[in-house]
Design a protein around this motif. Structure first.
Motif, PDB file in Angstrom:
ATOM      1  N   SER A 452       0.842  -1.196   0.000  1.00 30.98           N
ATOM      2  CA  SER A 452       0.000   0.000   0.000  1.00 30.98           C
ATOM      3  C   SER A 452       0.880   1.250   0.000  1.00 30.98           C
ATOM      4  O   SER A 452       2.107   1.174   0.118  1.00 30.98           O
ATOM      5  CB  SER A 452      -0.922  -0.003   1.220  1.00 30.98           C
ATOM      6  OG  SER A 452      -0.150   0.077   2.410  1.00 30.98           O
ATOM      7  N   GLU A 453       0.251   2.398  -0.092  1.00 29.58           N
ATOM      8  CA  GLU A 453       0.994   3.650  -0.248  1.00 29.58           C
ATOM      9  C   GLU A 453       1.893   3.951   0.943  1.00 29.58           C
ATOM     10  O   GLU A 453       2.954   4.561   0.791  1.00 29.58           O
ATOM     11  CB  GLU A 453       0.012   4.801  -0.469  1.00 29.58           C
ATOM     12  CG  GLU A 453       0.684   6.112  -0.822  1.00 29.58           C
ATOM     13  CD  GLU A 453      -0.306   7.194  -1.209  1.00 29.58           C
ATOM     14  OE1 GLU A 453       0.136   8.322  -1.511  1.00 29.58           O
ATOM     15  OE2 GLU A 453      -1.524   6.900  -1.215  1.00 29.58           O
ATOM     16  N   PHE A 454       1.489   3.517   2.130  1.00 28.42           N
ATOM     17  CA  PHE A 454       2.271   3.827   3.328  1.00 28.42           C
ATOM     18  C   PHE A 454       2.926   2.569   3.913  1.00 28.42           C
ATOM     19  O   PHE A 454       3.195   2.495   5.104  1.00 28.42           O
ATOM     20  CB  PHE A 454       1.379   4.499   4.377  1.00 28.42           C
ATOM     21  CG  PHE A 454       0.845   5.831   3.928  1.00 28.42           C
ATOM     22  CD1 PHE A 454       1.621   6.975   4.048  1.00 28.42           C
ATOM     23  CD2 PHE A 454      -0.408   5.933   3.351  1.00 28.42           C
ATOM     24  CE1 PHE A 454       1.146   8.203   3.621  1.00 28.42           C
ATOM     25  CE2 PHE A 454      -0.898   7.155   2.914  1.00 28.42           C
ATOM     26  CZ  PHE A 454      -0.119   8.296   3.045  1.00 28.42           C
ATOM     27  N   GLU A 455       3.166   1.602   3.049  1.00 29.91           N
ATOM     28  CA  GLU A 455       3.738   0.327   3.486  1.00 29.91           C
ATOM     29  C   GLU A 455       5.116   0.138   2.856  1.00 29.91           C
ATOM     30  O   GLU A 455       5.322   0.454   1.684  1.00 29.91           O
ATOM     31  CB  GLU A 455       2.811  -0.818   3.071  1.00 29.91           C
ATOM     32  CG  GLU A 455       2.997  -2.094   3.847  1.00 29.91           C
ATOM     33  CD  GLU A 455       1.866  -3.077   3.577  1.00 29.91           C
ATOM     34  OE1 GLU A 455       1.581  -3.889   4.458  1.00 29.91           O
ATOM     35  OE2 GLU A 455       1.276  -3.028   2.481  1.00 29.91           O
ATOM     36  N   TYR A 456       6.046  -0.410   3.637  1.00 26.69           N
ATOM     37  CA  TYR A 456       7.417  -0.603   3.171  1.00 26.69           C
ATOM     38  C   TYR A 456       7.882  -2.012   3.542  1.00 26.69           C
ATOM     39  O   TYR A 456       7.566  -2.515   4.626  1.00 26.69           O
ATOM     40  CB  TYR A 456       8.357   0.432   3.807  1.00 26.69           C
ATOM     41  CG  TYR A 456       8.011   1.856   3.440  1.00 26.69           C
ATOM     42  CD1 TYR A 456       8.664   2.501   2.391  1.00 26.69           C
ATOM     43  CD2 TYR A 456       7.017   2.542   4.127  1.00 26.69           C
ATOM     44  CE1 TYR A 456       8.339   3.803   2.042  1.00 26.69           C
ATOM     45  CE2 TYR A 456       6.676   3.849   3.781  1.00 26.69           C
ATOM     46  CZ  TYR A 456       7.343   4.470   2.736  1.00 26.69           C
ATOM     47  OH  TYR A 456       7.011   5.761   2.380  1.00 26.69           O
ATOM     48  N   VAL A 457       8.631  -2.643   2.631  1.00 27.74           N
ATOM     49  CA  VAL A 457       9.205  -3.967   2.880  1.00 27.74           C
ATOM     50  C   VAL A 457      10.711  -3.865   2.685  1.00 27.74           C
ATOM     51  O   VAL A 457      11.180  -3.313   1.680  1.00 27.74           O
ATOM     52  CB  VAL A 457       8.613  -5.029   1.931  1.00 27.74           C
ATOM     53  CG1 VAL A 457       9.274  -6.388   2.179  1.00 27.74           C
ATOM     54  CG2 VAL A 457       7.103  -5.138   2.123  1.00 27.74           C
TER      55      VAL A 457
END
Length: 501
Positions: A452-457
């Protein structure tokens, strides 16, 4: 006495095969341009390509480590890409590759590109001229690694060439003369590695490089005689043209080769090559302990170094459901038989597509997977090792599995008796090398959702050396930021190799 009548019982496997497809009992392949057809009594399902080649008198490929780590046995495998209508060339470790897995494949060994009698190939000649060989044991594998990569990528940059040789070890020369020889044959000699940052960099830029007015820190090295030789050397194609020579052609017969179901029974072992999901599931139902083989990077080591005994092997590489690579509205579907390099390349393509449509945030997870897979084993292993095998093996130091866990991947699993089911990957790993897969079940595909737009991996790996080494600790982390002060946020991480907590 009682007379024993021949059994007329027909197995489920044979029934499915006979009803849907003709079954071949022979193997067709090409070795250095020569067509070879082998009946099942001439083959052994446990025989590696390296053993087969050396028994056939092609002794250029050498046995070094026997586990795909040294590259002394490197050969070129070529198959036909029907979708793009062109042959595909890739390097592989002959010590791991089962010869029975090479139906419809062209094999090129070091003997097939040049010799003292027929004349050296430019790759061989350049390595010799630039002092890239001393004892010579590793040289045939290095020659084939360079040859294969440059044939597939004639415009490769020095950085890409160096990366392609991460699976070839040399304990004599050091690597500089080998890399110099390879670089001198490229059409792109003066390209540089991606600009490097430094400890005082600002936003990834390098003030040192800016002061020197060069593109990257690698440009500040002084040019020497070796550098002049690299730049002056003719490219691979120019070298061939100079002696009116061309590369061996891909066998025309393989451009329209029709893969069929294959069954090889020899020396107490069985090898199946199904071409439909139905027949694959039927085989697994009849032989629950059968080992599925794509790259054979795990089973070969278990048999050679751990003395494990397996007698039934199944190659699912031609089952279309296991070879899928596609984008969907919510993510990507990856077939279990897709290779590691295949997944890595596809992640890059999807990343570029989303960049063009202004949604780069969707592929943060794919970008992290691609980055982690850069350090997954070696190029030769990544060319053949498959996604499904890496998941099902459940190695605690897998580079891929923590990233799939962090990406919330979902697995699709099939069996002949229960049909299909989907399982979040977090529920798949039960204990050390134990997974939620019944004996008759097959891992068919993996769904990797977009971020999603505010998700980071983020990927993490620590090993003893940068390339071609197993991880000491590997990890994947997912961070979700709150879009608003009242929104939800969270962080989750998965660590491999850390031991029980």
């Amino acid at each position: 006495g009682q007379i024993n009548q021949p059994s007329t019982e027909i197995s489920t496997t044979h029934l499915v095969f006979s009803l849907s497809h003709s079954v071949l009992m022979s193997l067709t392949l090409f070795i250095n341009g020569r067509k070879r057809v082998f009946n099942q009594n001439e083959l052994d399902p446990k025989l590696s390509l390296l053993q087969f080649l050396r028994k056939s008198g092609l002794t250029g490929a050498k046995l070094g480590c026997g586990e795909g780590g040294c590259g002394a046995c490197t050969v070129m495998l070529s198959s036909y890409d029907a979708e793009n209508k062109k042959p595909v060339h890739y390097s592989a470790n002959a010590c791991l590759t089962p010869v029975c897995a090479l139906d419809g494949i062209a094999i090129t060994t070091v003997e097939g590109i040049g010799s003292m009698k027929e004349g050296l190939h430019p790759v061989q000649q350049r390595i010799s001229a630039m002092h890239g060989s001393q004892c010579g044991y590793c040289t045939p594998g290095i020659v084939m690694a360079i040859y294969t990569f440059l044939r597939a990528n004639p415009n490769a940059t020095p950085h890409e060439i160096e990366s392609s040789l991460d699976g070839n070890l040399c304990r004599c020369t050091g690597y500089r003369p080998i890399l110099d020889a390879a670089r001198s044959l490229s059409n792109n000699k003066e390209s540089h590695a991606p600009p490097a940052g430094c400890c005082k960099g600002n936003g990834g830029k390098c003030p040192c490089a800016e002061t020197l007015k060069v593109e990257s820190t690698t440009d500040s090295f002084l040019h020497n005689n070796s550098e002049d030789s690299i730049l002056a050397g003719k490219s691979l194609q120019e070298s061939l043209n100079a002696v009116s020579r061309s590369e061996p052609i891909f066998p025309p017969e393989l451009t329209h080769y029709e893969f069929k179901a294959l069954e090889i029974v020899s020396n107490g072992a069985k090898w199946f090559q199904p071409i439909t999901l139905e027949s694959l599931l039927a085989i697994k139902a009849e032989y629950p302990t059968a080992k599925l083989i794509v790259g054979n990077t795990e089973v070969a080591i278990e048999m050679r170094l751990k003395a494990f005994e397996y007698n039934v092997f199944v190659n699912p590489s031609h089952v279309k459901e296991l070879c899928v690579l596609e984008t969907t509205e919510g993510g990507i579907n990856v077939g279990a038989a897709v290779t590691i390099n295949g997944l890595r390349s596809f992640c890059g393509k999807v990343e570029d597509q989303m960049e063009k449509v202004g949604k780069p945030y969707l592929t943060r997870g794919l970008r992290a997977i691609k980055h982690m897979l850069t350090w997954f084993a070696s190029n030769h292993i990544r060319n053949v090792a498959c996604v499904g095998g890496n998941i099902a093996t459940a190695s605690p130091i897998s580079d891929l599995n923590p990233m799939l866990l962090a990406s919330n991947a979902v697995l699709t699993i099939h069996s002949a008796s229960k049909g299909a089911r989907q399982l979040p990957i977090q529920e798949f790993f039960l204990a050390y090398r134990k997974v939620a897969l019944e004996a008759d079940e097959i891992l068919v595909s993996v769904f990797i959702p977009y971020t999603s737009e505010f998700e980071y991996v983020l990927p993490f790996k620590q090993a003893r050396r940068r390339e071609d080494d197993v991880s000491i600790v590997t990890a994947g982390m997912r961070v979700r930021l709150a879009p608003k002060p009242t929104g939800s946020a969270g962080v989750a991480g998965w660590v491999g190799g850390g031991g029980p907590l």
